[in-house]
Write a protein that holds these residues in place. Structure first.
Motif, PDB file in Angstrom:
ATOM      1  N   VAL A   1      28.395  27.587 -56.060  1.00 31.73           N
ATOM      2  CA  VAL A   1      27.822  26.707 -57.080  1.00 31.73           C
ATOM      3  C   VAL A   1      28.935  25.958 -57.791  1.00 31.73           C
ATOM      4  CG1 VAL A   1      25.829  28.192 -57.459  1.00 31.73           C
ATOM      5  CG2 VAL A   1      27.865  28.502 -58.859  1.00 31.73           C
ATOM      6  N   ARG A   2      28.595  24.776 -58.299  1.00 38.62           N
ATOM      7  CA  ARG A   2      29.564  24.008 -59.091  1.00 38.62           C
ATOM      8  C   ARG A   2      28.800  23.207 -60.138  1.00 38.62           C
ATOM      9  NH1 ARG A   2      35.020  22.386 -58.719  1.00 38.62           N
ATOM     10  NH2 ARG A   2      35.493  21.597 -60.797  1.00 38.62           N
ATOM     11  N   TRP A   3      29.245  23.322 -61.375  1.00 43.72           N
ATOM     12  CA  TRP A   3      28.609  22.633 -62.489  1.00 43.72           C
ATOM     13  C   TRP A   3      29.483  21.484 -62.945  1.00 43.72           C
ATOM     14  CZ3 TRP A   3      24.428  21.697 -65.176  1.00 43.72           C
ATOM     15  CH2 TRP A   3      24.539  21.190 -66.482  1.00 43.72           C
ATOM     16  N   ASN A   4      28.885  20.319 -63.121  1.00 47.38           N
ATOM     17  CA  ASN A   4      29.560  19.163 -63.716  1.00 47.38           C
ATOM     18  C   ASN A   4      28.844  18.827 -65.009  1.00 47.38           C
ATOM     19  OD1 ASN A   4      31.437  18.736 -61.576  1.00 47.38           O
ATOM     20  ND2 ASN A   4      29.788  17.850 -60.369  1.00 47.38           N
ATOM     21  N   GLY A   5      29.589  18.753 -66.102  1.00 54.71           N
ATOM     22  CA  GLY A   5      28.964  18.585 -67.406  1.00 54.71           C
ATOM     23  C   GLY A   5      28.552  17.171 -67.755  1.00 54.71           C
ATOM     24  N   GLU A   6      29.259  16.175 -67.269  1.00 56.52           N
ATOM     25  CA  GLU A   6      28.981  14.788 -67.644  1.00 56.52           C
ATOM     26  C   GLU A   6      28.981  13.879 -66.420  1.00 56.52           C
ATOM     27  OE1 GLU A   6      28.007  13.677 -70.464  1.00 56.52           O
ATOM     28  OE2 GLU A   6      28.286  15.518 -71.604  1.00 56.52           O
ATOM     29  N   PRO A   7      27.802  13.388 -66.010  1.00 56.31           N
ATOM     30  CA  PRO A   7      26.465  13.769 -66.469  1.00 56.31           C
ATOM     31  C   PRO A   7      26.115  15.156 -65.926  1.00 56.31           C
ATOM     32  CG  PRO A   7      26.298  12.266 -64.630  1.00 56.31           C
ATOM     33  CD  PRO A   7      27.755  12.359 -64.946  1.00 56.31           C
ATOM     34  N   PRO A   8      25.174  15.858 -66.565  1.00 51.64           N
ATOM     35  CA  PRO A   8      24.853  17.223 -66.146  1.00 51.64           C
ATOM     36  C   PRO A   8      24.380  17.289 -64.695  1.00 51.64           C
ATOM     37  CG  PRO A   8      23.916  16.755 -68.300  1.00 51.64           C
ATOM     38  CD  PRO A   8      24.412  15.445 -67.756  1.00 51.64           C
ATOM     39  N   ALA A   9      25.058  18.107 -63.892  1.00 51.22           N
ATOM     40  CA  ALA A   9      24.685  18.244 -62.484  1.00 51.22           C
ATOM     41  C   ALA A   9      25.111  19.617 -61.981  1.00 51.22           C
ATOM     42  CB  ALA A   9      25.334  17.155 -61.640  1.00 51.22           C
TER      43      ALA A   9
ATOM     44  N   ALA B   1      30.143  28.894 -62.794  1.00 52.25           N
ATOM     45  CA  ALA B   1      29.700  27.594 -62.294  1.00 52.25           C
ATOM     46  C   ALA B   1      30.621  26.448 -62.702  1.00 52.25           C
ATOM     47  CB  ALA B   1      28.270  27.315 -62.755  1.00 52.25           C
ATOM     48  N   ALA B   2      31.315  26.582 -63.836  1.00 53.15           N
ATOM     49  CA  ALA B   2      32.174  25.496 -64.320  1.00 53.15           C
ATOM     50  C   ALA B   2      33.395  25.277 -63.436  1.00 53.15           C
ATOM     51  CB  ALA B   2      32.609  25.773 -65.754  1.00 53.15           C
ATOM     52  N   GLY B   3      33.737  26.261 -62.601  1.00 54.19           N
ATOM     53  CA  GLY B   3      34.841  26.083 -61.678  1.00 54.19           C
ATOM     54  C   GLY B   3      36.193  26.511 -62.202  1.00 54.19           C
ATOM     55  N   ASP B   4      36.239  27.064 -63.427  1.00 51.39           N
ATOM     56  CA  ASP B   4      37.532  27.491 -63.969  1.00 51.39           C
ATOM     57  C   ASP B   4      37.676  29.010 -63.980  1.00 51.39           C
ATOM     58  OD1 ASP B   4      35.654  27.919 -65.915  1.00 51.39           O
ATOM     59  OD2 ASP B   4      36.577  26.602 -67.409  1.00 51.39           O
ATOM     60  N   LEU B   5      36.819  29.711 -63.244  1.00 55.29           N
ATOM     61  CA  LEU B   5      36.895  31.159 -63.125  1.00 55.29           C
ATOM     62  C   LEU B   5      36.560  31.548 -61.697  1.00 55.29           C
ATOM     63  CD1 LEU B   5      37.105  34.043 -64.360  1.00 55.29           C
ATOM     64  CD2 LEU B   5      34.647  33.872 -64.862  1.00 55.29           C
ATOM     65  N   ILE B   6      37.422  32.350 -61.088  1.00 54.62           N
ATOM     66  CA  ILE B   6      37.185  32.913 -59.763  1.00 54.62           C
ATOM     67  C   ILE B   6      37.274  34.428 -59.881  1.00 54.62           C
ATOM     68  CG2 ILE B   6      38.017  33.090 -57.386  1.00 54.62           C
ATOM     69  CD1 ILE B   6      39.183  30.293 -57.691  1.00 54.62           C
ATOM     70  N   GLY B   7      36.265  35.120 -59.401  1.00 49.17           N
ATOM     71  CA  GLY B   7      36.255  36.574 -59.536  1.00 49.17           C
ATOM     72  C   GLY B   7      35.912  37.264 -58.236  1.00 49.17           C
TER      73      GLY B   7
END
Length: 208
Positions: free
Chosen positions: A105-113, A61-67
Motif C-alpha cells: 500500500v502507498r498513501w499520498n496526502g495531496e491530493p488524497p490517494a 501507508a505513508a511510506g516512511d516506515l518499513i517493518g
C-alpha cells in the motif's frame, strides 16, 4: 508484554515519535525489525498486541516506515495464528520463502490517494480494514488506485464500498474491468459519492 498492561495507544505514539525523530535526523525511512519468536498463544496480553499489530498499519501507508515481524508459527494455535497473520499486509512462509499473503500500500496526502497492489484476502483482512478505516478520514475527494490488485475477495470488495459509503466527499476507485464489474454487482451504483473508473496499472499496456 509482561508485567504492566500493554498500552496500544502509547506504543503507537512512541513509534510515531521515532518516525519523526528519524526525519529530524535526515532519514527518509525508519526500518524496524522485531524478533517476536518468543510470543505464543499463552503470552499475556496477546489480544492487545494483536490490536497494536493491526492499528500500526495506519502508519505504514505513508511510506516512511518499513517493518518486519519475525514470528514462529508453531508457537500458536491455529486460530491465534490466523488472527495475527491477518493483521499483516504481507506474510512470508520461511520454509519456501513464498508469500501466504502479499499486499503493498502507498498513501499520498495531496491530493488524497491510496494505491493498493497485490492480493487482498483472509490472510490480510484485518490489515486492510485498518488501512481503509484510516483512509476514510481523508478530507475532500479521494482516489483509491486498485489497478495493481491481482486478487480481491468479496470481503475486500465490500470494505471498499463501505469506505465510499461512509464518506460524504467524492470517492473514485480506479480498477481493472473485472473488478469494476464486481463492484457494480455488489451495489456501487447505489453510493451517490462513489465513481468506479476502469483503468490499467501505470506500467501495463493494453492487451494486443
Amino acid at each position: 508484554m509482561t508485567g504492566a498492561a500493554f498500552d496500544t495507544a502509547a506504543a503507537l505514539d512512541r513509534l510515531h515519535a521515532e518516525i519523526q525523530l528519524a526525519h529530524d535526523q535526515g532519514f527518509a525511512v525508519l526500518r524496524v525489525l522485531l524478533d517476536l519468536r518468543w510470543v505464543n498463544s499463552s503470552t499475556a496480553m496477546l489480544d492487545a498486541w494483536r490490536e497494536y499489530e493491526t492499528r500500526v498499519n495506519g502508519l505504514f501507508a505513508a511510506g516512511d516506515l518499513i517493518g518486519c515481524c519475525v514470528y514462529d508459527e508453531r508457537n500458536f494455535t491455529r486460530r491465534d495464528w490466523r488472527l495475527l497473520h491477518s493483521a499483516h499486509t504481507t506474510t512470508l512462509r520461511p520454509d519456501t520463502d513464498s508469500a501466504a499473503s502479499r499486499l503493498r500500500v502507498r498513501w499520498n496526502g495531496e491530493p488524497p490517494a491510496l494505491r493498493l497492489h497485490g492480493e487482498t484476502d483472509l490472510g490480510n483482512r484485518a490489515a486492510l480494514h485498518q488501512l481503509l478505516a484510516v483512509t476514510a478520514r481523508a478530507c475532500g475527494p479521494l482516489t483509491i488506485d486498485a489497478t495493481g490488485l491481482q486478487f480481491v475477495d468479496v470481503a475486500a470488495l465490500r470494505e471498499l464500498l463501505g469506505l465510499a459509503a461512509a464518506r460524504t466527499a467524492p470517492t473514485t476507485i480506479l480498477c481493472r474491468p473485472l473488478l469494476a464489474r464486481h463492484l457494480r454487482l455488489l451495489g456501487a451504483a447505489g453510493i451517490a459519492t462513489l465513481s468506479v473508473a476502469v483503468a490499467l496499472p501505470a506500467n501495463s499496456a493494453p492487451p494486443a
